[in-house]
Every structure is written in C-alpha cells, then in structure tokens.
Write a protein that holds these residues in place. Structure first.
Motif, PDB file in Angstrom:
ATOM      1  N   UNK A 129     -19.204   4.794  12.401  1.00 14.28           N
ATOM      2  CA  UNK A 129     -20.228   3.944  13.030  1.00 14.28           C
ATOM      3  C   UNK A 129     -21.327   4.809  13.632  1.00 14.28           C
ATOM      4  N   UNK A 130     -20.935   5.878  14.294  1.00 11.18           N
ATOM      5  CA  UNK A 130     -21.905   6.788  14.903  1.00 11.18           C
ATOM      6  C   UNK A 130     -22.804   7.426  13.850  1.00 11.18           C
ATOM      7  N   UNK A 131     -22.235   7.728  12.652  1.00 13.83           N
ATOM      8  CA  UNK A 131     -22.999   8.368  11.584  1.00 13.83           C
ATOM      9  C   UNK A 131     -23.709   7.355  10.689  1.00 13.83           C
ATOM     10  N   UNK A 132     -23.583   6.043  11.014  1.00  9.44           N
ATOM     11  CA  UNK A 132     -24.161   4.972  10.195  1.00  9.44           C
ATOM     12  C   UNK A 132     -23.627   5.031   8.767  1.00  9.44           C
ATOM     13  N   UNK A 133     -22.297   5.185   8.673  1.00  5.91           N
ATOM     14  CA  UNK A 133     -21.613   5.196   7.377  1.00  5.91           C
ATOM     15  C   UNK A 133     -20.578   4.075   7.382  1.00  5.91           C
ATOM     16  N   UNK A 134     -20.482   3.351   6.280  1.00  7.01           N
ATOM     17  CA  UNK A 134     -19.531   2.241   6.178  1.00  7.01           C
ATOM     18  C   UNK A 134     -18.313   2.681   5.368  1.00  7.01           C
ATOM     19  N   UNK A 135     -17.127   2.498   5.946  1.00  2.00           N
ATOM     20  CA  UNK A 135     -15.880   2.797   5.251  1.00  2.00           C
ATOM     21  C   UNK A 135     -15.473   1.583   4.437  1.00  2.00           C
ATOM     22  N   UNK A 136     -15.233   1.773   3.140  1.00  6.11           N
ATOM     23  CA  UNK A 136     -14.905   0.680   2.227  1.00  6.11           C
ATOM     24  C   UNK A 136     -13.497   0.894   1.658  1.00  6.11           C
ATOM     25  N   UNK A 137     -12.460   0.440   2.389  1.00  8.38           N
ATOM     26  CA  UNK A 137     -11.093   0.644   1.888  1.00  8.38           C
ATOM     27  C   UNK A 137     -10.704  -0.378   0.824  1.00  8.38           C
ATOM     28  N   UNK A 138      -9.926   0.063  -0.140  1.00  8.68           N
ATOM     29  CA  UNK A 138      -9.341  -0.805  -1.153  1.00  8.68           C
ATOM     30  C   UNK A 138      -7.864  -0.436  -1.246  1.00  8.68           C
ATOM     31  N   UNK A 139      -7.086  -1.011  -0.328  1.00 10.77           N
ATOM     32  CA  UNK A 139      -5.678  -0.644  -0.197  1.00 10.77           C
ATOM     33  C   UNK A 139      -4.794  -1.835  -0.520  1.00 10.77           C
ATOM     34  N   UNK A 140      -3.615  -1.593  -1.077  1.00  9.20           N
ATOM     35  CA  UNK A 140      -2.692  -2.697  -1.362  1.00  9.20           C
ATOM     36  C   UNK A 140      -2.146  -3.297  -0.076  1.00  9.20           C
ATOM     37  N   UNK A 141      -1.763  -4.564  -0.151  1.00  9.23           N
ATOM     38  CA  UNK A 141      -1.174  -5.222   1.029  1.00  9.23           C
ATOM     39  C   UNK A 141       0.235  -4.705   1.295  1.00  9.23           C
ATOM     40  N   UNK A 142       0.950  -4.377   0.219  1.00 15.51           N
ATOM     41  CA  UNK A 142       2.340  -3.938   0.367  1.00 15.51           C
ATOM     42  C   UNK A 142       2.407  -2.448   0.696  1.00 15.51           C
ATOM     43  N   UNK A 143       3.529  -2.075   1.266  1.00 17.76           N
ATOM     44  CA  UNK A 143       3.758  -0.657   1.577  1.00 17.76           C
ATOM     45  C   UNK A 143       3.950   0.145   0.290  1.00 17.76           C
ATOM     46  N   UNK A 167      10.962   9.423   4.641  1.00 18.52           N
ATOM     47  CA  UNK A 167      10.272   8.403   3.862  1.00 18.52           C
ATOM     48  C   UNK A 167       9.064   7.928   4.659  1.00 18.52           C
ATOM     49  N   UNK A 168       7.879   7.913   4.020  1.00 16.79           N
ATOM     50  CA  UNK A 168       6.683   7.496   4.744  1.00 16.79           C
ATOM     51  C   UNK A 168       5.901   6.459   3.930  1.00 16.79           C
ATOM     52  N   UNK A 169       5.103   5.676   4.636  1.00 16.41           N
ATOM     53  CA  UNK A 169       4.324   4.594   4.037  1.00 16.41           C
ATOM     54  C   UNK A 169       2.879   5.063   3.911  1.00 16.41           C
ATOM     55  N   UNK A 170       2.433   5.286   2.682  1.00 18.77           N
ATOM     56  CA  UNK A 170       1.087   5.809   2.456  1.00 18.77           C
ATOM     57  C   UNK A 170       0.019   4.784   2.815  1.00 18.77           C
ATOM     58  N   UNK A 171       0.303   3.517   2.607  1.00 19.41           N
ATOM     59  CA  UNK A 171      -0.649   2.469   2.973  1.00 19.41           C
ATOM     60  C   UNK A 171      -0.915   2.494   4.477  1.00 19.41           C
ATOM     61  N   UNK A 172       0.157   2.621   5.253  1.00 16.66           N
ATOM     62  CA  UNK A 172       0.018   2.656   6.713  1.00 16.66           C
ATOM     63  C   UNK A 172      -0.706   3.923   7.162  1.00 16.66           C
TER      64      UNK A 172
END
Length: 345
Positions: free
Chosen positions: A208-222, A189-194
């Motif tokens: 950061x090195x490539x000057x690209x911003x990561x924009x995550x939209x993840x649920x708070x729950x597992x 069993x694994x936690x996809x959010x984690x």
C-alpha cells in the motif's frame, strides 16, 4: 635402470595421476591417469621436458637433492576450465626413485577464493555506511554542533545507515544458519496456502505504501507438503517484497499457487508458486547470477531500496534444503517472474 616390480605396480594401481623418476632423471613409470593429464608420451623422457612448470620441476629437484618431500602446484586447463593439481614429490631411498603424484585441488582453491571474495564483499558493504556514520558524527561534533536542522537531517541519515548495517548482519546470520541446515531435510508437515496467505497479509502495508496491488490466486483448500514453515515464509517474503520494491508504483504483483501431478524438473509431483511483477524487467545477462551472494542487477537501485544482495542467495539455499528449484524469467519492459518448484512427498 630396471625398476623394481612392486614400485611399477604401485604406480599403475594408483587412482590419482602419478609417475616415477629414476636416478638418471628419466621417467621410468607412469600410470594411465598421469599420461592422460600430461598429454604427451612420457616414458623414458627427461622429467623436465614433461613436467615443464618451474614450481613442479623445482619440487622434484629438491627431493632429488635430498629432501624427503616437496609440494608444488601444477596448473592446467581441462574442458576449457582452469584446474589446479597439488603435486607431492617424495623419495624412495632404497631404489633412488622419486614418486610424483597429482591430486586435483581445484575445489579447494575455488573454496578459498570464494571465502576471500565473501570477506571482501562484506567489508565493502559495511565500509560505506560506516564511513557515512563516521563523517556525520565528526560533523555533529564540530561544525554542525549547534545547527538543529542539520543535526536532525544527519541523525535521520545515520539511522538509515545503521539500519542498513543491521539488515546486512541479519542476512549474514540468516545465510549462515540456512547453509548449516541445508543437508538436513525438513520433517514437519506445512500448509503452503496458509504460508502464502500469511506472507501476503504481512506485506500488504508495504505494498500500500509503495502503491502496488497484490493479486493473489490461491486455492481455497490447503496444499500440504513436508517443509520448514519459517524458512518457506522467508522465501516468499523475500520474493514478494522484491516484486513490490522493484515492480514500480501503480503496478500489480501476481502471486499464484498450482499443484501438478508431475513436474519434470523435480521428476515428481509438486507445486509451483509464481511471483510475477510488472516492472522494468531484468536483462537476460543478469539472470544466471541473481542467486550469487552480493550480486545485484542494479546495484545503485538495490542499495537505495535497502537491499543487501543476500536475499536470493538465502532463497536458493532454503530451496536446496527442500529439494526445490528456483526459475527466473524476465522480459525487459514487461516484468519478471520467479517460480518456486517444490516436491510433494
């Protein structure tokens, strides 16, 4: 002549296409599968007018001349696809009859071609860096022996080429392991959010090195499912890293995770992970082939960025093991989105 009943019954009962040829070289029995394959009425006709292909005719003639068995290939087209049959011709001495049976070996021929293509691709991928390394070594041993500036520049290039070969060998080993485990279902069993959170943290310095911003939209729950944590981490690392590399400087990479009661493509409840960049996009003609080994939509740019052409092939096999799907959509000039569909339960 009159064909002994047992032989005609055997011909009729065989699941593969088969026919019998008498001493007078006429086709004296043929089953439904062979009749469908050959396409024209064959009973009572000379075998040469029906089989036609020289290699098959020669195989039958060798058996008629006394050989116990002969094998040939029969090539045809079915539903627009090339199909290869292996024809086995053998003799029943007591009846003076030659039996010719056809077995579809298209998948064997295709597998052989895939192996040859794979070896050729690996050889090609390794030849370029090896040639570069050999050339620079010869230069450093000769004209640039005492040129400090040239030596440092060449050593830097040699280091990059050696790194490229190392990445290729690593991906080949990874692909081999993934293929070996593809039919073994995960049990943990694994936690996809984690897993996504870990992937984003690991790749943030590259972004950061490539000057690209990561924009995550993840649920708070597992969000838990049955899966292989290390392999899923490899899937999302590959997809997000590609989005960073090919998305372009100053752009965003959007990562989202959503859970659904039913996903039609899976016919089950599941999750959808989306990785979307804002880069130049991929022409539609390339999309169906992206998961092929060594296929690159932009070969020059991919090699320049250190790609081996195996990453998405590895992703495909991992998702197959997890009974998942990969969906790709892209609009030229606007970006590309990779969606990973995984079942829950």
């Amino acid at each position: 002549m009159t064909l002994p009943l047992p032989v005609s019954e055997v011909i009729a009962a065989l699941p593969h296409p088969a026919l019998a040829i008498g001493r007078d070289e006429q086709i004296i029995a043929i089953n439904e599968a062979a009749q469908k394959l050959l396409g024209t009425p064959a009973q009572g006709r000379h075998f040469i007018t029906i089989l036609r292909q020289p290699s098959v005719v020669e195989a039958v003639e060798r058996v008629m001349a006394g050989s116990a068995r002969a094998v040939a290939q029969y090539l045809t087209i079915e539903r627009g696809n090339d199909v290869t049959y292996e024809v086995n011709a053998s003799r029943i001495d007591s009846a003076g009859v030659v039996i010719a049976s056809f077995q579809d070996v298209t998948h064997v021929a295709a597998a052989g071609q895939m192996r040859r293509d794979f070896v050729a691709n690996v050889s090609h991928e390794l030849r370029t860096p090896l040639t570069a390394l050999t050339g620079f070594i010869e230069t450093l041993q000769g004209p640039a022996r005492d040129d400090t500036a040239a030596r440092d520049r060449f050593l830097d290039i040699m280091s990059k080429e050696a790194g490229r070969m190392n990445r290729l060998v690593g991906d080949l080993l990874s692909l081999s392991r993934v293929e070996a485990e593809e039919r073994v279902r995960p049990t943990e069993l694994c936690d996809l959010t984690a897993i996504l959170g870990t992937t984003i943290r690991n790749l943030n310095p590259l972004a950061v090195e490539a000057d690209v911003r990561l924009r995550p939209d993840l649920p708070d729950a597992a969000v838990t499912l049955i899966g292989d944590t290390d392999q899923l981490l490899q899937v999302f690392t590959n997809l997000i890293e590609n989005a960073i590399k090919y998305g372009g400087s100053g752009k965003n990479v959007h990562i989202s995770l959503a859970q659904h009661d039913r996903i039609d493509a899976l016919r089950a409840p599941g999750v959808v992970v989306s990785v979307r960049d804002e880069g130049p996009g991929i022409d539609a003609q390339h999309l169906p082939r992206l998961t092929e080994r060594f296929y690159r939509a932009d070969s020059h740019r991919s090699r320049a960025l250190g790609g081996t052409g195996l990453g998405l092939a590895i992703v495909k096999h991992i998702l197959n093991r997890h009974r998942g799907r990969l969906r790709v959509s892209s609009t030229v000039g606007e970006g590309t989105e990779f969606k990973v569909l995984l079942p829950i339960g």
